[in-house]
Design an enzyme around this catalytic site. Structure first.
Site, PDB file in Angstrom:
ATOM      1  CD  GLU A 145      -2.406   1.433   2.718  1.00  0.00           C
ATOM      2  OE1 GLU A 145      -3.334   2.262   2.809  1.00  0.00           O
ATOM      3  OE2 GLU A 145      -2.022   0.734   3.668  1.00  0.00           O
ATOM      4  CD  GLU A 243      -6.753   2.069   7.497  1.00  0.00           C
ATOM      5  OE1 GLU A 243      -6.027   1.282   8.097  1.00  0.00           O
ATOM      6  OE2 GLU A 243      -6.442   2.579   6.393  1.00  0.00           O
TER       7      GLU A 243
END
Length: 264
Positions: A145, A243
């Site tokens: 990521e 998130e």
């Protein structure tokens, strides 16, 4: 095809409990069908499996165990001389993931105090190739990521060009890209085209508003009503991780789901 949202237990329900397993129960009560989480360092495998069976929740994603990493490195996949630690952390996480039937592991790259060197690049590639072979044998996908400097200053993988290049070099269907739209917007914007262009490489998507990292329907830079339609039309059919930092509590903040015409 309906979009599927899972609760990130690092962020959601944190105002209600410091215990990860209790957050499993709270996610179930809120209507979630799945969760994602960092490696639960204070939880035994048996307890995690017990609560998963109790709630019936799918565990979508785990972050790799950070082991005894000190100094705020935020993982060690790219850190030279920490290959043994990386392998140990990987195998520990794989065993936890297998027990929970979790099919994705986020392989955190690490924080650097100085600009990366050739050794960092070589270490990152070597460790990801090793992870690919391990994860392929377990039918688990590793995720990398890009993380922006506002989220984690000094994070090794901080742009999408490098991420795509490393995926091409690793050349494994068991290492894919995690796209957190909070970080994507900070790093380069161009969310619509990036999702469409990188879809074959994407293994997971996460969401939060920019710049506050709050609920998708809060005031900010991203028009999530539009972006969700882009994700759906692009053909992404996997879980989307929530998130974000709830402004006034997790349950009150979940009004965005119905507001945008979706369900948990």
């Amino acid at each position: 095809m309906a979009l599927k949202f899972c609760a990130n237990l690092n962020y959601l329900f944190s105002e209600n409990s410091t215990q990860i397993l209790e957050r499993f129960r709270l996610a179930k009560l809120a209507g979630f069908r799945a969760v994602e989480n960092g490696f639960p360092i204070d939880v035994s495998v048996d307890d995690a499996v017990r609560v998963q069976k109790e709630t019936g929740l799918e565990v979508v994603l785990l972050n790799i165990c950070l082991g005894q990493v000190q100094g705020g490195e935020f993982g060690c996949t790219s850190i030279p001389d920490k290959e043994k630690e990386f392998k140990s952390n990987l195998h520990r996480t794989v065993e936890f993931a297998k027990a929970l039937n979790c099919k994705k592991i986020h392989l955190l790259a690490g924080k650097l105090q100085q600009p990366p060197t050739k050794d960092h690049h070589l270490t990152y590639l070597k460790n990801l190739k090793y992870a690919a072979s391990v994860l392929a044998s377990e039918n688990i996908t590793g995720l990398i990521e890009p993380i922006c400097k506002y989220g984690v200053p000094g994070y090794y993988l901080n742009n999408y060009e490098d991420a795509v290049e490393i995926l091409e070099k690793v050349n494994s269907s068991h290492i894919k890209l995690m796209v957190d739209l909070y970080h994507l917007q900070h790093i380069k914007g161009n969310i619509t085209n990036t999702i469409r262009d990188l879809l074959p490489l994407i293994g997971h998507i996460q969401i939060a508003q920019v710049p506050g990292r709050n609920e998708p329907n809060t005031l900010g830079e991203i028009n999530y009503e539009f972006v969700f339609k882009v994700i759906k039309e692009a053909g992404y059919d996997d879980w989307i991780g929530c998130e974000y930092k709830p402004i006034n509590g997790t349950n009150l903040g979940l009004n965005w789901v119905k507001e945008f015409g979706y369900s948990l």
